[in-house]
Motif scaffolding. Structure first.
Motif, PDB file in Angstrom:
ATOM      1  N   ASP A 101      12.575 -47.179   8.880  1.00  0.00           N
ATOM      2  CA  ASP A 101      11.391 -47.529   8.106  1.00  0.00           C
ATOM      3  C   ASP A 101      10.878 -46.318   7.342  1.00  0.00           C
ATOM      4  OD1 ASP A 101       9.170 -49.452   7.496  1.00  0.00           O
ATOM      5  OD2 ASP A 101       7.989 -47.919   8.512  1.00  0.00           O
ATOM      6  N   MET A 102      10.884 -45.151   7.991  1.00  0.00           N
ATOM      7  CA  MET A 102      10.420 -43.934   7.337  1.00  0.00           C
ATOM      8  C   MET A 102      11.301 -43.590   6.142  1.00  0.00           C
ATOM      9  SD  MET A 102      10.089 -40.050   8.856  1.00  0.00           S
ATOM     10  CE  MET A 102       8.799 -40.473  10.020  1.00  0.00           C
ATOM     11  N   ILE A 103      12.619 -43.711   6.318  1.00  0.00           N
ATOM     12  CA  ILE A 103      13.555 -43.392   5.242  1.00  0.00           C
ATOM     13  C   ILE A 103      13.377 -44.356   4.073  1.00  0.00           C
ATOM     14  CG2 ILE A 103      16.008 -43.401   4.624  1.00  0.00           C
ATOM     15  CD1 ILE A 103      16.525 -42.277   7.477  1.00  0.00           C
ATOM     16  N   GLN A 104      13.175 -45.631   4.399  1.00  0.00           N
ATOM     17  CA  GLN A 104      12.995 -46.636   3.345  1.00  0.00           C
ATOM     18  C   GLN A 104      11.700 -46.393   2.578  1.00  0.00           C
ATOM     19  OE1 GLN A 104      12.844 -50.683   4.764  1.00  0.00           O
ATOM     20  NE2 GLN A 104      12.984 -51.563   2.740  1.00  0.00           N
ATOM     21  N   ARG A 105      10.621 -46.124   3.312  1.00  0.00           N
ATOM     22  CA  ARG A 105       9.326 -45.899   2.668  1.00  0.00           C
ATOM     23  C   ARG A 105       9.277 -44.557   1.951  1.00  0.00           C
ATOM     24  NH1 ARG A 105       4.809 -48.843   4.589  1.00  0.00           N
ATOM     25  NH2 ARG A 105       5.308 -50.393   6.154  1.00  0.00           N
ATOM     26  N   GLY A 106      10.008 -43.580   2.500  1.00  0.00           N
ATOM     27  CA  GLY A 106       9.930 -42.232   1.969  1.00  0.00           C
ATOM     28  C   GLY A 106      10.848 -41.952   0.806  1.00  0.00           C
ATOM     29  N   GLY A 107      11.691 -42.937   0.422  1.00  0.00           N
ATOM     30  CA  GLY A 107      12.558 -42.766  -0.743  1.00  0.00           C
ATOM     31  C   GLY A 107      13.914 -42.173  -0.446  1.00  0.00           C
ATOM     32  N   GLY A 108      14.415 -42.404   0.769  1.00  0.00           N
ATOM     33  CA  GLY A 108      15.764 -41.943   1.099  1.00  0.00           C
ATOM     34  C   GLY A 108      15.755 -40.775   2.070  1.00  0.00           C
ATOM     35  N   GLN A 109      16.902 -40.595   2.737  1.00  0.00           N
ATOM     36  CA  GLN A 109      16.995 -39.589   3.787  1.00  0.00           C
ATOM     37  C   GLN A 109      16.773 -38.179   3.261  1.00  0.00           C
ATOM     38  OE1 GLN A 109      20.239 -40.116   6.524  1.00  0.00           O
ATOM     39  NE2 GLN A 109      20.301 -37.968   7.081  1.00  0.00           N
ATOM     40  N   GLU A 110      17.357 -37.855   2.130  1.00  0.00           N
ATOM     41  CA  GLU A 110      17.242 -36.495   1.610  1.00  0.00           C
ATOM     42  C   GLU A 110      15.791 -36.138   1.298  1.00  0.00           C
ATOM     43  OE1 GLU A 110      19.822 -35.744  -1.639  1.00  0.00           O
ATOM     44  OE2 GLU A 110      21.656 -36.207  -0.540  1.00  0.00           O
ATOM     45  N   ARG A 111      15.074 -37.062   0.676  1.00  0.00           N
ATOM     46  CA  ARG A 111      13.672 -36.790   0.325  1.00  0.00           C
ATOM     47  C   ARG A 111      12.825 -36.644   1.590  1.00  0.00           C
ATOM     48  NH1 ARG A 111       8.884 -39.610  -0.805  1.00  0.00           N
ATOM     49  NH2 ARG A 111       7.562 -38.511  -2.300  1.00  0.00           N
ATOM     50  N   VAL A 112      13.078 -37.507   2.579  1.00  0.00           N
ATOM     51  CA  VAL A 112      12.317 -37.429   3.827  1.00  0.00           C
ATOM     52  C   VAL A 112      12.573 -36.102   4.531  1.00  0.00           C
ATOM     53  CG1 VAL A 112      12.094 -38.396   6.147  1.00  0.00           C
ATOM     54  CG2 VAL A 112      12.117 -39.916   4.175  1.00  0.00           C
TER      55      VAL A 112
END
Length: 457
Positions: A101-112
């Motif tokens: 959920d964090m990755i989806q909301r945050g705009g992808g793994q790299e951005r998170v």
């Protein structure tokens, strides 16, 4: 008691995810709860999570964050006293779900990872003990409140205590049935899409970069722009055909073309981490042909004829013929997705436009004409017709018409009171101290223990 009830409302929400470590510069004790401390870093982590989820910058949120942390500590301490445990697999499941959920909301793994200033794996390890504590707190709360029941007499008393001017007003509400048919493609019709996917697969096998082919031709909007690449995910997040293929292949291996409910795929496994896998794939969506749409419409017409001529009840026809999995086993009745009690009574304000237009001219007991629609969840196009079972005019809440809703509200009120009573007792035996920097937080007034009381404890 009034302020305490407001605080307890937070307990009915899902606990926010937070890490227990941030930059050393901000680490200091901001609260003591019994034998445990809460660090500034924990408050800052909750605030960072709030911003990552789209919250507006607001320093006052940190008051609520600390309030929630104190509440969690109190519950978790009692859970430890009561020997309440949670399994490692429960923690892992929750951890993986929250990370996705964090990755989806945050705009992808790299951005998170850039925002967190650490890898997802590092962050997960930091969160593990915090999440375990949260789950134990939740489990204790559930144990404390799960036996709370409400009688019809209590619902009546709750309703009578509401001032007439404060009674909620409900817009028009309806109960709606639905039978839906989605088009099915013949093998020959499917082959058109399968062959397209195979053509792109052959390009990859011949040496063309997989990411380039996926970027140009994949119809999965979520991953096409990333060259078909998907973040690490566990088996259960995929549909079964996709999961079977992803966990069968070796790293670097390219799969044959295979079919799921969405269309035809082929994939490449990039990396495995235990039961998590990272893949890239290309998807060709199967689209209904005009012939398949015509067949679906004809089938729906025949089903509606069975119902309207009395040869078959609506509920039986729904269970036998409807392709809507959510209503197939509810007698065809649509459940309000916003209702915590899964009620079939739905406010017209919450209806999709095309559904409202279909049932608006109907009288209770009448059926709409079949019409084409697009499923909001899957995007599939199909045909359906609706039954208007009940229409409730706009009205102020009444015990007769709104008993189910009032029962839910009354039970929630009873749960809050039960938790309030528990907190009042707990606060008499637990030392709680809040840093003076948070002295202005209204949410923390309850925990600001007078010096004389502290000495007595």
């Amino acid at each position: 008691m009034k302020n305490l009830s407001k605080i307890i409302i937070l307990l009915l929400a899902v606990f926010t995810v937070q890490a227990n470590a941030q930059e050393k510069l901000i680490d200091r004790v901001v609260a003591t709860v019994g034998s445990n401390v809460i660090l500034q870093s924990e408050v800052e982590a909750q605030y960072a999570q709030y911003l990552m989820n789209g919250g507006t910058p607001d320093e006052s949120f940190k008051c609520m964050a600390l309030q929630q942390l104190v509440i969690t500590k109190l519950l978790a301490q009692q859970a430890a006293i009561d020997s309440i445990e949670v399994s490692e697999s429960e923690v892992d499941d929750q951890l993986n779900a929250r990370m996705r959920d964090m990755i989806q909301r945050g705009g992808g793994q790299e951005r998170v990872e850039s925002l967190l200033k650490r890898s997802i794996l590092q962050y997960k390890e930091e969160m593990r003990p915090v999440l375990a504590e949260q789950l134990k707190a939740e489990r204790f709360q559930q144990n404390l409140t799960q036996k709370v029941t409400i009688t019809p007499q209590e619902v009546k008393q709750f309703f009578e205590l509401i001032h007439k001017d404060s009674l909620p007003y409900f817009n028009t509400e309806v109960e709606i049935g639905e039978i839906a048919i989605f088009p099915e493609l013949t093998k020959e019709e499917k082959n058109i899409f399968k062959e397209r996917a195979e053509k792109y697969r052959q390009q990859v096998l011949a040496g063309t970069d997989f990411g380039t082919v996926a970027r140009f031709y994949s119809e999965d909007k979520g991953s096409a722009s990333r060259g078909g690449e998907m973040d690490f995910q566990p088996r259960e997040t995929f549909v079964k055909e996709f999961a079977a293929m992803a966990f069968r292949l070796k790293e670097g291996e390219i799969s044959p073309v295979f079919e799921t409910e969405y269309g035809f795929h082929f994939l490449q496994v990039l990396q495995r981490r235990g039961e998590d896998v990272k893949v890239r794939h290309l998807l060709i969506l199967t689209q209904p042909t005009q012939a398949s749409l015509d067949r679906a419409k004809a089938k729906l017409d025949s089903v509606q004829n069975l119902v309207t001529t009395g040869k078959m009840s609506f509920s039986t026809a729904a269970s036998m013929y409807s392709d809507n999995k959510e209503t197939k086993f509810t007698g065809g009745m649509v459940i309000d997705p916003r209702s915590p009690t899964r009620s079939t009574v739905i406010s017209v304000d919450n209806l999709p436009k095309e559904l409202f237009l279909a049932i608006d001219p109907l009288k209770p007991g009448e059926y709409s004409k079949p019409y084409q629609f697009q499923d909001e969840r899957t995007g599939k196009v199909g045909y359906r017709f609706n039954l208007l079972k009940t229409r409730i005019p706009p009205h102020q809440a009444s015990l007769d018409q709104d008993f189910a809703k009032l029962k839910y509200f009354a039970q929630e009120d009873k749960v809050r009171r039960r938790m309030s009573e528990w907190f009042e007792k707990k606060m008499k035996t637990t030392f709680v101290s809040i840093n003076e920097d948070f002295a202005g937080c209204e949410e923390l007034r309850l925990f600001q223990t007078p010096a004389s009381d502290i000495a007595a404890k």
